[in-house]
Design a protein around this motif. Structure first.
Motif, PDB file in Angstrom:
ATOM      1  N   TYR A  21      94.084  67.778  -3.295  1.00 23.08           N
ATOM      2  CA  TYR A  21      93.667  66.594  -2.538  1.00 23.08           C
ATOM      3  C   TYR A  21      94.827  66.041  -1.718  1.00 23.08           C
ATOM      4  N   GLU A  22      96.007  65.990  -2.305  1.00 27.28           N
ATOM      5  CA  GLU A  22      97.186  65.483  -1.605  1.00 27.28           C
ATOM      6  C   GLU A  22      97.547  66.384  -0.423  1.00 27.28           C
ATOM      7  N   LEU A  23      97.358  67.702  -0.596  1.00 24.81           N
ATOM      8  CA  LEU A  23      97.619  68.634   0.504  1.00 24.81           C
ATOM      9  C   LEU A  23      96.664  68.376   1.667  1.00 24.81           C
ATOM     10  N   LEU A  24      95.407  68.147   1.372  1.00 22.67           N
ATOM     11  CA  LEU A  24      94.425  67.847   2.424  1.00 22.67           C
ATOM     12  C   LEU A  24      94.824  66.596   3.198  1.00 22.67           C
ATOM     13  N   LEU A  25      95.230  65.560   2.482  1.00 24.74           N
ATOM     14  CA  LEU A  25      95.634  64.314   3.140  1.00 24.74           C
ATOM     15  C   LEU A  25      96.874  64.526   4.005  1.00 24.74           C
ATOM     16  N   ALA A  26      97.811  65.344   3.503  1.00 22.25           N
ATOM     17  CA  ALA A  26      99.049  65.576   4.242  1.00 22.25           C
ATOM     18  C   ALA A  26      98.816  66.408   5.500  1.00 22.25           C
ATOM     19  N   GLU A  27      97.876  67.357   5.432  1.00 24.67           N
ATOM     20  CA  GLU A  27      97.632  68.250   6.566  1.00 24.67           C
ATOM     21  C   GLU A  27      96.775  67.609   7.653  1.00 24.67           C
ATOM     22  N   ALA A  28      95.978  66.627   7.296  1.00 23.98           N
ATOM     23  CA  ALA A  28      95.010  66.044   8.235  1.00 23.98           C
ATOM     24  C   ALA A  28      95.616  65.642   9.582  1.00 23.98           C
ATOM     25  N   PRO A  29      96.763  64.933   9.619  1.00 20.30           N
ATOM     26  CA  PRO A  29      97.297  64.493  10.925  1.00 20.30           C
ATOM     27  C   PRO A  29      97.795  65.636  11.813  1.00 20.30           C
ATOM     28  N   ARG A  30      98.049  66.808  11.233  1.00 20.27           N
ATOM     29  CA  ARG A  30      98.640  67.913  11.983  1.00 20.27           C
ATOM     30  C   ARG A  30      97.602  68.860  12.577  1.00 20.27           C
ATOM     31  N   LEU A  31      96.339  68.684  12.264  1.00 20.50           N
ATOM     32  CA  LEU A  31      95.305  69.644  12.640  1.00 20.50           C
ATOM     33  C   LEU A  31      94.720  69.345  14.017  1.00 20.50           C
ATOM     34  N   PRO A  32      94.218  70.369  14.710  1.00 20.18           N
ATOM     35  CA  PRO A  32      93.616  70.165  16.037  1.00 20.18           C
ATOM     36  C   PRO A  32      92.153  69.709  15.962  1.00 20.18           C
ATOM     37  N   PHE A  33      91.693  69.365  14.781  1.00 20.05           N
ATOM     38  CA  PHE A  33      90.357  68.817  14.589  1.00 20.05           C
ATOM     39  C   PHE A  33      90.457  67.721  13.536  1.00 20.05           C
ATOM     40  N   LYS A  34      89.430  66.903  13.441  1.00 25.25           N
ATOM     41  CA  LYS A  34      89.433  65.791  12.491  1.00 25.25           C
ATOM     42  C   LYS A  34      89.137  66.302  11.084  1.00 25.25           C
ATOM     43  N   LEU A  35      90.018  65.993  10.153  1.00 27.15           N
ATOM     44  CA  LEU A  35      89.810  66.337   8.743  1.00 27.15           C
ATOM     45  C   LEU A  35      89.638  65.060   7.939  1.00 27.15           C
ATOM     46  N   ARG A  36      88.523  64.957   7.238  1.00 29.52           N
ATOM     47  CA  ARG A  36      88.268  63.808   6.378  1.00 29.52           C
ATOM     48  C   ARG A  36      88.208  64.309   4.944  1.00 29.52           C
ATOM     49  N   ALA A  37      89.182  63.903   4.135  1.00 24.80           N
ATOM     50  CA  ALA A  37      89.235  64.311   2.732  1.00 24.80           C
ATOM     51  C   ALA A  37      88.781  63.142   1.857  1.00 24.80           C
ATOM     52  N   LEU A  38      87.732  63.369   1.084  1.00 24.83           N
ATOM     53  CA  LEU A  38      87.199  62.374   0.166  1.00 24.83           C
ATOM     54  C   LEU A  38      87.370  62.885  -1.258  1.00 24.83           C
TER      55      LEU A  38
ATOM     56  N   CYS B 267      91.898  76.831  12.267  1.00 23.45           N
ATOM     57  CA  CYS B 267      92.769  76.650  13.439  1.00 23.45           C
ATOM     58  C   CYS B 267      92.716  77.854  14.376  1.00 23.45           C
ATOM     59  N   ALA B 268      92.336  79.019  13.831  1.00 19.49           N
ATOM     60  CA  ALA B 268      92.271  80.238  14.644  1.00 19.49           C
ATOM     61  C   ALA B 268      90.897  80.470  15.253  1.00 19.49           C
ATOM     62  N   GLN B 269      89.953  79.561  15.067  1.00 19.25           N
ATOM     63  CA  GLN B 269      88.593  79.745  15.569  1.00 19.25           C
ATOM     64  C   GLN B 269      88.546  79.721  17.103  1.00 19.25           C
ATOM     65  N   THR B 270      87.627  80.498  17.664  1.00 18.37           N
ATOM     66  CA  THR B 270      87.416  80.480  19.112  1.00 18.37           C
ATOM     67  C   THR B 270      86.801  79.153  19.564  1.00 18.37           C
ATOM     68  N   ARG B 271      86.126  78.488  18.649  1.00 13.38           N
ATOM     69  CA  ARG B 271      85.611  77.152  18.910  1.00 13.38           C
ATOM     70  C   ARG B 271      85.869  76.327  17.642  1.00 13.38           C
ATOM     71  N   LEU B 272      86.621  75.241  17.764  1.00 11.66           N
ATOM     72  CA  LEU B 272      86.982  74.429  16.602  1.00 11.66           C
ATOM     73  C   LEU B 272      85.807  73.567  16.156  1.00 11.66           C
ATOM     74  N   PRO B 273      85.700  73.289  14.865  1.00 10.94           N
ATOM     75  CA  PRO B 273      84.719  72.294  14.438  1.00 10.94           C
ATOM     76  C   PRO B 273      85.167  70.924  14.937  1.00 10.94           C
ATOM     77  N   ASP B 274      84.215  70.040  15.182  1.00  7.20           N
ATOM     78  CA  ASP B 274      84.585  68.704  15.652  1.00  7.20           C
ATOM     79  C   ASP B 274      85.149  67.863  14.512  1.00  7.20           C
ATOM     80  N   GLU B 275      84.726  68.172  13.289  1.00  7.67           N
ATOM     81  CA  GLU B 275      85.342  67.544  12.126  1.00  7.67           C
ATOM     82  C   GLU B 275      85.102  68.424  10.908  1.00  7.67           C
ATOM     83  N   PHE B 276      85.936  68.225   9.910  1.00  6.41           N
ATOM     84  CA  PHE B 276      85.847  68.960   8.647  1.00  6.41           C
ATOM     85  C   PHE B 276      85.861  67.914   7.541  1.00  6.41           C
ATOM     86  N   VAL B 277      84.748  67.814   6.809  1.00  8.34           N
ATOM     87  CA  VAL B 277      84.639  66.844   5.720  1.00  8.34           C
ATOM     88  C   VAL B 277      84.719  67.601   4.397  1.00  8.34           C
ATOM     89  N   VAL B 278      85.713  67.274   3.583  1.00 15.23           N
ATOM     90  CA  VAL B 278      85.932  67.945   2.307  1.00 15.23           C
ATOM     91  C   VAL B 278      85.843  66.920   1.178  1.00 15.23           C
TER      92      VAL B 278
END
Length: 348
Positions: A48-65, A27-38
């Protein structure tokens, strides 16, 4: 200079704190990743539950598998396969990222569309060194542990970027390795394969090391087991292994001859054993002495006893792990060994 979209990929297992730190750094990056796949390997601590819970709040797309029981290689393959973009960035949980890390790794792709791989830098920061084991490792390395990226360096997945086609050309990370070694195989191959490689020396990843000795020993056995399974770093398995055996034999011989002196053994035998011991151990003792002097010079002399314990323990576990992997791989890692031969990855 056209903007390039990128997907960051990583794997995780039971690391809630690492997830929090990684997301904060991104979140502190000068340029955000377009998505983060974990890809989660089956965490039981709420990662895993933390990743799912945080995904909607992030300024980039987080996909937790999640795939329970998958090893790191398979996790990386699943993450890259699921990534939406052609440019793939890789890192490891447990590392911290400089605020310009994403931007630094992506910039060479934007400057030159023919670039296929970008290597990033990593270091261990002095402020992250606290425990006996950490100070011993730091001192044995001479007070500096880092790799500044070059196009031919042995790049690590903790700080690397590549185009998805490169991963396809490589034939995916080998999934038959037990736990480690896949990223080293890739790094050796990418240089030997004459890929278009650029370096991003200012894209820094900060590697956090273990706190306890047993974690370093497990790491050494795990990493060199992977090297043995795939059969690379043969110089370590043979040269370091042979030297370690000779060193241990010299200790046994010296003790045995000294004990036998009162029973009539010629002192010449003990003298010969002492000379062999001194010759074989001279470099080892000199290395320990330099590390201990360094600790004293920075006011951390109280950690001196960990120096020989860590150095000997890592070498022992590295050698044992290598040959365990070598013989295990004869029946369980044939696909990886065949890939090594096909891709002409250097063995030594």
């Amino acid at each position: 200079m056209a903007s390039v979209a990128c997907s960051l990929v990583s794997t995780v297992l039971n690391d809630v704190e690492g997830v929090r730190e990684m997301l904060a750094d991104l979140c502190a990056q000068t340029r955000l990743p377009d998505e983060f796949v974990v890809v989660d390997g089956g965490s039981k601590d709420g990662t895993y539950e933390l990743l799912l819970a945080e995904a909607p709040r992030l300024p980039f797309k987080l996909r937790a598998l999640q795939e329970k029981g998958c090893n790191v290689s398979r996790g990386r393959n699943l993450a890259i396969e699921a990534a939406s973009h052609d440019v793939i960035l890789t890192t490891d949980f447990g590392c911290r990222l400089d605020k310009g890390w994403v931007e630094g790794l992506v910039r060479p792709f934007e400057a030159d569309p023919t670039v296929e791989i970008v290597t990033g830098s990593w270091r261990i920061r002095p402020e992250d060194v606290h425990t006996d084991a950490q100070w011993a490792e730091w001192a044995l390395a001479g007070g500096k542990m880092e790799m500044v990226a070059t196009p031919t360096c042995l790049a690590s997945t903790r700080s690397l970027a590549l185009k998805k086609q490169v991963w396809i050309d490589f034939g995916r990370y080998p999934e038959d390795l037990s736990l480690a070694g896949d990223d080293a195989i890739f790094s050796l191959w990418m240089v030997a394969a004459n890929k278009r490689i650029a370096a991003a020396p200012d894209a820094w990843c900060y590697w956090h090391r273990f706190e306890k000795l047993r974690s370093y020993l497990r790491e050494a056995r795990r990493n060199f087991r992977g090297a043995g399974e795939a059969i690379f770093f043969l110089n370590y398995g043979i040269k370091t292994g042979a030297l370690f055996v000779l060193e241990m034999f010299s200790v046994v011989a010296l003790v045995a001859t000294v004990v036998a002196l009162p029973f009539g053994l010629s002192p010449w035998w003990a003298a010969g054993a002492a000379v062999a011991f001194a010759v074989l151990w001279a470099k080892r003792f000199a290395k320990w002495a330099r590390a201990i002097r360094y600790l004293r010079s920075v006011g951390k002399g109280e950690h001196w006893a960990m120096v020989p314990r860590l150095e000997l323990g890592v070498r022992y576990n590295g050698v044992v792990g290598y040959w365990q992997g070598f013989f295990h791989g004869r029946t369980h890692c044939r696909a990886c060994r065949a890939k090594m031969a096909t891709l002409k990855v250097p063995r030594w």
